[in-house]
Motif scaffolding. Structure first.
Motif, PDB file in Angstrom:
ATOM      1  N   LEU A   6      -8.190   5.972 -29.004  1.00 22.34           N
ATOM      2  CA  LEU A   6      -7.726   7.363 -29.043  1.00 22.34           C
ATOM      3  C   LEU A   6      -7.656   7.922 -27.635  1.00 22.34           C
ATOM      4  O   LEU A   6      -8.640   7.867 -26.893  1.00 22.34           O
ATOM      5  CB  LEU A   6      -8.688   8.195 -29.896  1.00 22.34           C
ATOM      6  CG  LEU A   6      -8.537   9.711 -29.876  1.00 22.34           C
ATOM      7  CD1 LEU A   6      -7.169  10.122 -30.394  1.00 22.34           C
ATOM      8  CD2 LEU A   6      -9.647  10.351 -30.702  1.00 22.34           C
ATOM      9  N   ASP A   8      -6.582  11.353 -25.438  1.00 23.19           N
ATOM     10  CA  ASP A   8      -6.192  12.754 -25.352  1.00 23.19           C
ATOM     11  C   ASP A   8      -7.039  13.386 -24.258  1.00 23.19           C
ATOM     12  O   ASP A   8      -8.228  13.074 -24.128  1.00 23.19           O
ATOM     13  CB  ASP A   8      -6.427  13.470 -26.679  1.00 23.19           C
ATOM     14  CG  ASP A   8      -5.719  14.819 -26.754  1.00 23.19           C
ATOM     15  OD1 ASP A   8      -6.093  15.728 -25.981  1.00 23.19           O
ATOM     16  OD2 ASP A   8      -4.803  14.949 -27.568  1.00 23.19           O
ATOM     17  N   VAL A  17      -9.993  14.345 -34.085  1.00 21.18           N
ATOM     18  CA  VAL A  17      -9.249  13.187 -34.581  1.00 21.18           C
ATOM     19  C   VAL A  17     -10.214  12.084 -34.984  1.00 21.18           C
ATOM     20  O   VAL A  17     -10.046  11.431 -36.014  1.00 21.18           O
ATOM     21  CB  VAL A  17      -8.257  12.682 -33.513  1.00 21.18           C
ATOM     22  CG1 VAL A  17      -7.628  11.360 -33.945  1.00 21.18           C
ATOM     23  CG2 VAL A  17      -7.168  13.723 -33.273  1.00 21.18           C
ATOM     24  N   LEU A  52      -3.568   5.575 -30.342  1.00 20.88           N
ATOM     25  CA  LEU A  52      -3.087   6.930 -30.599  1.00 20.88           C
ATOM     26  C   LEU A  52      -3.036   7.650 -29.267  1.00 20.88           C
ATOM     27  O   LEU A  52      -4.073   7.890 -28.649  1.00 20.88           O
ATOM     28  CB  LEU A  52      -4.048   7.661 -31.545  1.00 20.88           C
ATOM     29  CG  LEU A  52      -3.836   7.527 -33.049  1.00 20.88           C
ATOM     30  CD1 LEU A  52      -4.912   8.307 -33.792  1.00 20.88           C
ATOM     31  CD2 LEU A  52      -2.461   8.029 -33.458  1.00 20.88           C
ATOM     32  N   ASP A  54      -1.810  10.892 -26.870  1.00 21.07           N
ATOM     33  CA  ASP A  54      -1.250  12.226 -26.685  1.00 21.07           C
ATOM     34  C   ASP A  54      -0.075  12.105 -25.723  1.00 21.07           C
ATOM     35  O   ASP A  54      -0.080  11.264 -24.811  1.00 21.07           O
ATOM     36  CB  ASP A  54      -2.334  13.151 -26.111  1.00 21.07           C
ATOM     37  CG  ASP A  54      -1.834  14.575 -25.925  1.00 21.07           C
ATOM     38  OD1 ASP A  54      -0.945  14.996 -26.694  1.00 21.07           O
ATOM     39  OD2 ASP A  54      -2.324  15.267 -25.021  1.00 21.07           O
ATOM     40  N   LEU A  81       0.584  11.123 -30.609  1.00 19.63           N
ATOM     41  CA  LEU A  81      -0.121  12.247 -31.228  1.00 19.63           C
ATOM     42  C   LEU A  81       0.125  13.474 -30.372  1.00 19.63           C
ATOM     43  O   LEU A  81      -0.251  13.504 -29.202  1.00 19.63           O
ATOM     44  CB  LEU A  81      -1.621  11.940 -31.303  1.00 19.63           C
ATOM     45  CG  LEU A  81      -2.526  12.966 -31.973  1.00 19.63           C
ATOM     46  CD1 LEU A  81      -2.170  13.110 -33.445  1.00 19.63           C
ATOM     47  CD2 LEU A  81      -3.986  12.545 -31.834  1.00 19.63           C
ATOM     48  N   THR A  82       0.773  14.496 -30.935  1.00 19.57           N
ATOM     49  CA  THR A  82       1.175  15.628 -30.116  1.00 19.57           C
ATOM     50  C   THR A  82       1.296  16.914 -30.917  1.00 19.57           C
ATOM     51  O   THR A  82       1.362  16.892 -32.149  1.00 19.57           O
ATOM     52  CB  THR A  82       2.521  15.333 -29.431  1.00 19.57           C
ATOM     53  OG1 THR A  82       2.899  16.416 -28.600  1.00 19.57           O
ATOM     54  CG2 THR A  82       3.605  15.100 -30.468  1.00 19.57           C
ATOM     55  N   THR A  83       1.335  18.029 -30.207  1.00 16.43           N
ATOM     56  CA  THR A  83       1.603  19.317 -30.835  1.00 16.43           C
ATOM     57  C   THR A  83       3.084  19.642 -30.741  1.00 16.43           C
ATOM     58  O   THR A  83       3.536  20.636 -31.285  1.00 16.43           O
ATOM     59  CB  THR A  83       0.816  20.443 -30.140  1.00 16.43           C
ATOM     60  OG1 THR A  83       1.153  20.455 -28.744  1.00 16.43           O
ATOM     61  CG2 THR A  83      -0.672  20.226 -30.285  1.00 16.43           C
ATOM     62  N   LEU A 102       3.060  11.431 -34.730  1.00 20.37           N
ATOM     63  CA  LEU A 102       2.200  12.251 -35.567  1.00 20.37           C
ATOM     64  C   LEU A 102       1.936  13.597 -34.905  1.00 20.37           C
ATOM     65  O   LEU A 102       1.663  13.663 -33.698  1.00 20.37           O
ATOM     66  CB  LEU A 102       0.861  11.552 -35.813  1.00 20.37           C
ATOM     67  CG  LEU A 102       0.958  10.140 -36.399  1.00 20.37           C
ATOM     68  CD1 LEU A 102      -0.366   9.413 -36.253  1.00 20.37           C
ATOM     69  CD2 LEU A 102       1.357  10.217 -37.855  1.00 20.37           C
ATOM     70  N   LYS A 104      -0.327  16.912 -34.307  1.00 24.99           N
ATOM     71  CA  LYS A 104      -1.722  17.335 -34.410  1.00 24.99           C
ATOM     72  C   LYS A 104      -1.891  18.430 -35.458  1.00 24.99           C
ATOM     73  O   LYS A 104      -2.961  18.588 -36.031  1.00 24.99           O
ATOM     74  CB  LYS A 104      -2.220  17.850 -33.056  1.00 24.99           C
ATOM     75  CG  LYS A 104      -2.295  16.795 -31.978  1.00 24.99           C
ATOM     76  CD  LYS A 104      -2.743  17.405 -30.653  1.00 24.99           C
ATOM     77  CE  LYS A 104      -2.759  16.388 -29.545  1.00 24.99           C
ATOM     78  NZ  LYS A 104      -3.146  16.981 -28.243  1.00 24.99           N
ATOM     79  N   LEU A 111      -2.404  11.717 -40.687  1.00 22.96           N
ATOM     80  CA  LEU A 111      -2.961  10.979 -39.556  1.00 22.96           C
ATOM     81  C   LEU A 111      -3.476   9.620 -40.010  1.00 22.96           C
ATOM     82  O   LEU A 111      -3.178   8.584 -39.401  1.00 22.96           O
ATOM     83  CB  LEU A 111      -4.083  11.788 -38.910  1.00 22.96           C
ATOM     84  CG  LEU A 111      -4.814  11.146 -37.733  1.00 22.96           C
ATOM     85  CD1 LEU A 111      -3.857  10.889 -36.586  1.00 22.96           C
ATOM     86  CD2 LEU A 111      -5.963  12.038 -37.281  1.00 22.96           C
ATOM     87  N   SER A 126       5.621  11.706 -39.069  1.00 19.77           N
ATOM     88  CA  SER A 126       5.108  12.811 -39.870  1.00 19.77           C
ATOM     89  C   SER A 126       6.262  13.386 -40.688  1.00 19.77           C
ATOM     90  O   SER A 126       7.404  13.441 -40.207  1.00 19.77           O
ATOM     91  CB  SER A 126       4.524  13.907 -38.966  1.00 19.77           C
ATOM     92  OG  SER A 126       3.289  13.490 -38.427  1.00 19.77           O
TER      93      SER A 126
END
Length: 218
Positions: A6, A8, A17, A52, A54, A81-83, A102, A104, A111, A126
């Motif tokens: 992971l 980030d 997460v 995963l 960011d 993995l992002t906003t 995916l 956040k 997830l 997603s």
């Protein structure tokens, strides 16, 4: 057990997460990174099943890290993995070799499902991202259908069948069950399809399957 790295730059996000993934019996977070360079180094050390990443991280962003991992650790699947859900990020992530995208802000179940899907050799977007991609195909990009059909016609009948099932989001194991063959045979077909189409990953193949109108034909 699916081994996950992971990455980030926000510790609270990593903790959240990790907690979500910890609810799945078949997932274990084996390493964490606070930037993209550290993520690549740790991935080469631990060889996780899934990374995963960011998108926005210091030193090396997630897209650059994904591109490096695609070359240096092809056995490790990458999911972003992002906003952010802007189209340019989606295109860049897919071009970097990512097999999943995916958000956040998505449902925690997404997830877990995404990690499981890419670990099994599948592709995962997603649902909100998938709707954006599919809607774009249907609202202004349908002119690509003829070209996509032509590319698909270069494949054998069996390869087109596999492409359609990849487009439907099935993993290698699920495709094997559908076609009544062993999983190793499916892996070989998928590799052939990607090579003949010049694609880096299954997501790109899945999008072509949609553009060519193959999904739903299998």
């Amino acid at each position: 057990m699916i081994r996950v790295l992971l990455a980030d730059d926000e510790a609270m996000i990593r903790a959240g997460v990790r907690a979500i993934l910890g609810t799945a019996e078949d997932i274990e977070v084996v390493a964490e990174a606070a930037d993209g360079r550290e993520a690549v180094d740790l991935a080469l050390k631990h060889r996780p099943d899934v990374c995963l990443l960011d998108i926005r991280m210091p030193r090396l962003d997630g897209l650059q890290a994904a591109a490096e991992l695609h070359k240096a650790a092809p056995g490790t699947a990458v999911a972003m993995l992002t906003t952010f859900s802007e189209d340019e990020y989606i295109a860049s992530a897919l071009g970097s070799g990512a097999a999943g995208f995916l958000l956040k802000s998505g449902n925690p179940r997404e997830l877990i499902a995404g990690v499981q899907a890419v670990a099994e050799g599948g592709a995962y977007l997603s649902p909100s991202i998938a709707r954006r991609v599919i809607s774009r195909l249907g609202a202004g990009q349908l002119g690509k259908q003829a070209a996509a059909r032509a590319r698909a016609e270069e494949l054998t009948a069996r390869e087109r069948e596999v492409l359609a099932l990849v487009g439907a989001g099935l993993s290698n194991a699920e495709i094997a069950g559908r076609l009544h063959v062993v999983e190793g045979t499916v892996k070989a077909y998928v590799s052939q399809v990607l090579a003949r189409l010049g694609f880096k990953n299954r997501v790109q193949a899945a999008i072509l399957a949609y553009e060519a109108g193959l999904v739903g034909e299998e």
